[in-house]
Scaffold this active site. Structure first.
Site, PDB file in Angstrom:
ATOM      1  N   GLU A 454       0.862  -1.187   0.000  1.00  0.00           N
ATOM      2  CA  GLU A 454       0.000   0.000   0.000  1.00  0.00           C
ATOM      3  C   GLU A 454       0.892   1.228   0.000  1.00  0.00           C
ATOM      4  OE1 GLU A 454      -4.159   1.310   2.188  1.00  0.00           O
ATOM      5  OE2 GLU A 454      -3.150  -0.540   2.732  1.00  0.00           O
ATOM      6  N   GLU A 728      -2.532   0.545  13.389  1.00  0.00           N
ATOM      7  CA  GLU A 728      -3.684   0.889  12.552  1.00  0.00           C
ATOM      8  C   GLU A 728      -4.994   0.579  13.273  1.00  0.00           C
ATOM      9  OE1 GLU A 728      -5.237   0.120   7.995  1.00  0.00           O
ATOM     10  OE2 GLU A 728      -3.931  -1.363   8.937  1.00  0.00           O
TER      11      GLU A 728
END
Length: 931
Positions: A454, A728
């Protein structure tokens, strides 16, 4: 007497080159005179031109001379005069280099391998040139579709890495400007470039990865040589340059890692006299994009971290633990036979003792080094970076000496400007985790995460984190440059801000609340924190276009509803596989941000003197506010989504303005926080603002309990699990050491670290009261459970700091206010504000009550009373944990800490042994209080 101690030119904090003919200037003055204010300043250019400026301005002051000529070199000095009449000496000269070319001056072509054998083929590119006289100055300008490093005569031109970074290549290319005069020699010279694909050739996407830009890298090099006799010559890349794929980098990718074969080294390849007859003529790529000078800091190696421990996993693998989750790569020194391959696999965590690579998804994150043999060899990659704490090493010859391996920390080289520490080691580690998370994710682009497949510029993450970022590091230029990319990507999408910038996903061009609002929020943050009015001017059209898109979506109801949204992303109640299924209604989140962005646009229009726009958008914002209140706020002051995030948005964004309603909402928010057991119940949207909402409504006990909570979900739970960066997910790792089962989890994601801004402003007590900290607000909050806190920030005017400490029945507050600023001081206890000038200040006030000395507690005690009694609550959990760790999570997840249910009732489903243990633990607490 005052003295000018630092001069900087616009966004050029890490170098002397500037990207504009009229760079704004800033200077910092120090003075021992209390309350010193600047009455005026003199700015001298090149020792022969001086301009007198009246007033206090000393941050991002407009360039007072004629525009700089392209490539010109100058010196600037400043001296200041205070309102007391004293004048400083002239400052040390600051060199300023106009790092841009004249219009039409870029002539270099993008060149690369003519016949690559594989996708994203790394290459070496070179050319020779001859000097025919003494050189006064030589400047290298270079850019790439990919990443590069240039060498002249066998020496690297600078210490930057992964140049030129990542921009929307079809619309914007950045070039470096590097003084290489000292690298040239009389007669024959050579320039060579290491070239790899980087972001340009990466395949992006979460399921079906696709090539977004191009299959092969290319580089453009332009060397401008100024001879002593006034002549100028240019060496520019073009069809006469030569390239080879036979260099030592066999393959390189951001996600994959680097494959390096030392046997393929080409000694002297970038030096004169090298025989490149076996190399092929280059391929020339055409582009309509004219490179522009970079105005953001370069990426560099900033720190080295040694191996903390060499581990042997249950499967027998050798794993290096560096003790810190970081971003960069390894540098190894190794001796082995020719052809031996060493494999380095990177990961952030171990799971059950083994390297855990599942969270990386398809990112291989593996480097492979093949040795040349014959003696010690030192290697580090040029074409990739990794996010890691642990590295599995396979194929090492002999016994691995940890002294032969070091982790190299890499990020955009911003100046550190903010610090915080307190009496809580856990909170201090949390803050340090935030710092490391920012360092790892500010690598040319503000990314969501630095390790998996990502590493994208998610707009929502940086939108919520920008206030924290601007305190910790001087990132004005970094974010201003990224906002330029945002506006370019937005223009392609007819005003829609993609939820990632640069945009490499087709579906990212979808309006999303809190993500696209980066277009309006971040320019305001840069104005507030750096006094950067220029960024508001530059981004105003982007701000307006975004708001117009939203108003079009809202229609006559003035509500943004019924469309795709991320909502309060990663609310802890959301299932692992559905992170957007938050408890707060997505349309409510969207409409709150419709108001927020419209309101910010109206403010920007006012600041910029756009009176018609200001009046129009003020009216629209008020209409949006009224529509929101009608739709989502009941007459009793309840939100239709009865959640922490909903109340926090209404309070912090200023949607609800009536004092009585705000009081009711603050009380309801505090009740919800207590009902949740002072555990976090917010996602990306609510987390950065929930503590501000509680603080502003007077609930300091609640914010203290939330801050110091260690049970999951909380800010400190990851710290208790050994986290060294912000996660996260609140539970990226479960209490048993298992990684969250969701497909998406990262251990270096700064969004939830946005709490640090509140630590700085509220707990520490240092905030801007005027743009750029020209005026400070000093308002520390001695929270229950903390004995002291201190914060410091290098403002555009110099270092400011605030500290407080409990000493018996008093709290001692100390503050340093930099020269040329003033401060409004709000001391604990609610006394009238105090206005002070620069200097060192000290106050003593009565310590606030800490809530100690509660009475007895039993199984008949209401749950709301138990949760507010920290000693009793800790005793309760300790008793349950001693019997069964799993029962703690079960009990916390199932319990609502309300006033009309007893603790005994809540424990009815627990085994009898646990209930009896809890009873005994509470009796011990009660006896201690009675005694």
């Amino acid at each position: 007497m005052p003295s000018v101690v630092r001069i900087t030119a616009e966004y050029a904090t890490d170098r002397t080159t500037v990207a504009t003919p009229r760079p704004r200037l800033s200077w910092v003055t120090e003075s021992d005179t209390p309350g010193w204010l600047q009455a005026g300043a003199e700015v001298e250019l090149d020792g022969d031109r001086t301009v007198r400026l009246e007033g206090r301005d000393s941050a991002l002051v407009d360039w007072p001379f004629e525009p700089l000529a392209p490539g010109s070199v100058h010196t600037v000095r400043v001296r200041v005069t205070g309102e007391d009449g004293g004048t400083s000496e002239w400052s040390e000269p600051r060199e300023i280099v106009a790092g841009f070319l004249p219009e039409g001056g870029w002539v270099a072509k993008l060149v690369g391998l003519a016949d690559p054998a594989q996708h994203a083929q790394p290459a070496l590119v070179r050319a020779g040139f001859t000097l025919d006289g003494p050189v006064r100055r030589a400047t290298l300008h270079a850019t790439a579709h990919g990443v590069y490093q240039a060498e002249i005569n066998g020496r690297e031109v600078d210490d930057e890495v992964l140049k030129p970074g990542w921009t929307p290549y079809e619309q914007r290319l950045l070039h470096e400007t590097t003084d290489v005069t000292e690298l040239l020699v009389d007669g024959e010279n050579a320039v060579g470039v290491w070239l790899s694909g980087g972001w340009y050739t990466e395949r992006f996407g979460f399921r079906d990865a696709e090539l977004h830009y191009g299959p092969q890298p290319a580089v453009a090099v332009q060397l401008v040589i100024e001879y002593a006799d006034g002549r100028t010559a240019t060496v520019a890349s073009g069809p006469d340059w030569r390239a080879t794929a036979e260099g030592p980098i066999a393959a390189g990718g951001i996600y994959a890692g680097e494959s390096f074969d030392a046997r393929r080294a080409l000694p002297g390849w970038s030096a004169p006299g090298f025989d490149d007859s076996g190399w092929a003529p280059v391929r020339v790529d055409e582009t309509d994009v004219v490179p522009e000078p970079r105005n953001a800091p370069g990426a560099r190696r900033t720190e080295e971290v040694p191996v903390r421990e060499v581990l042997t996993t249950p499967s027998g693998a050798t794993v290096l633990d560096f003790g810190q989750n970081l971003v960069g790569w390894l540098r190894i020194t190794v001796t082995g036979e020719a052809g031996r391959q060493i494999v380095l696999r990177h990961a952030e965590v171990l799971e059950h003792g083994e390297l855990c690579t599942r969270p990386l998804r398809r990112a291989e994150a593996t480097d492979r080094i093949t040795l040349a043999g014959g003696g010690p060899e030192t290697w580090e990659p040029r074409s990739t970076f990794h996010g890691f704490r642990y590295v599995q090493v396979d194929g090492w010859p002999g016994e691995l000496d940890p002294a032969d391996v070091v982790a190299v920390v890499v990020h955009s080289d911003m100046r550190r400007t903010g610090w915080f520490e307190s009496s809580s080691d856990l909170v201090n580690r949390l803050h340090e985790n935030v710092v490391w998370g920012m360092r790892g994710n500010f690598l040319h682009v503000p990314t969501d995460c630095p390790q998996r497949d990502e590493r994208l510029g998610w707009t929502g993450d940086i939108q919520v984190f920008a206030p924290t970022a601007t305190y910790l590091f001087d990132c004005d230029g970094f974010l201003a440059s990224w906002l330029t990319d945002l506006a370019l990507e937005q223009r392609v999408q007819d005003g829609v801000v993609p939820f990632i910038v640069p945009n490499v996903l087709d579906r990212a061009a979808t309006p999303a609340a809190a993500w696209g609002d980066a277009a309006t929020v971040i320019p305001h943050v840069l104005y507030e924190r750096f006094g950067d009015r220029g960024v508001l001017e530059a981004q105003y059209d982007s701000m307006r276009d975004w708001v117009e898109v939203l108003l079009g979506l809202a229609g006559p109801r003035l509500l943004w509803e019924g469309r795709f949204q991320f909502g309060d992303w990663l609310d802890p109640a959301a299932p692992p596989e559905r992170p957007g299924d938050a408890t707060t209604d997505r349309d409510l989140v969207a409409s709150a941000h419709l108001f927020r962005s419209t309101d910010l646009l109206a403010r920007a229009a006012t600041l910029l003197g756009r009176e018609d726009d200001a009046a129009h958008y003020r009216k629209v914002a008020e209409d949006v506010r009224a529509a929101f209140v009608r739709e989502y706020v009941t007459p009793a002051g309840r939100m239709m989504s009865d959640t922490q995030t909903a109340y926090a948005m209404a309070l912090v964004y200023g949607i609800v303005t009536e004092a009585g309603e705000r009081r009711v909402m603050g009380e309801r928010l505090a009740e919800l926080v207590r009902t949740a057991g002072y555990r976090v119940a917010t996602g990306f949207v609510g987390t950065p603002i929930v503590q501000d909402a509680l603080t502003g409504s007077g609930h300091l006990d609640a914010v203290a309990r939330m801050l110091l909570q260690t049970e999951c979900p909380s800010w400190l739970y990851p710290v208790t699990m050994g986290a060294t960066t912000v996660w996260e997910r609140w539970d990226s790792m479960l209490p048993d050491g298992t990684v969250n089962p969701g497909q998406m989890t990262s251990f270096n994601h700064y969004a939830f670290g946005a709490i640090a801004d509140w630590l700085h402003r509220v707990v520490g007590g240092l905030a801007p009261a005027a743009p750029g900290y020209r005026e400070l607000e000093i308002a520390p909050h001695p929270l229950p459970g903390l004995d002291r806190a201190r914060t410091a920030h290098e403002t555009p005017y110099g270092r400011a700091s605030v500290s407080w400490e409990r000493r018996g029945d008093t709290v001692v507050v100390e503050a340093v206010v930099p020269a040329n600023t003033t401060a409004t001081v709000r001391l604990p206890g609610g006394a009238e504000p105090i206005s002070v000038g620069s200097g060192t200040h000290r106050w003593e006030v009565a310590a606030p009550e800490t809530g100690d000395g509660r009475g007895p507690v039993t199984l008949d005690t209401p749950l709301s009373q138990v949760i507010d009694d920290r000693e009793a609550f800790d005793a309760l959990l300790s008793a349950v944990r001693a019997r069964d760790e799993a029962k703690v999570r079960e009990f916390l997840d199932q319990t609502r800490w309300v006033p009309h249910i007893s603790l005994g009732h809540a424990l009815e489903r627990m085994p009898a042994g646990i209930r009896e243990d809890v009873r005994g633990a509470l009796e011990t607490v009660s006896r201690g209080r009675a005694g």
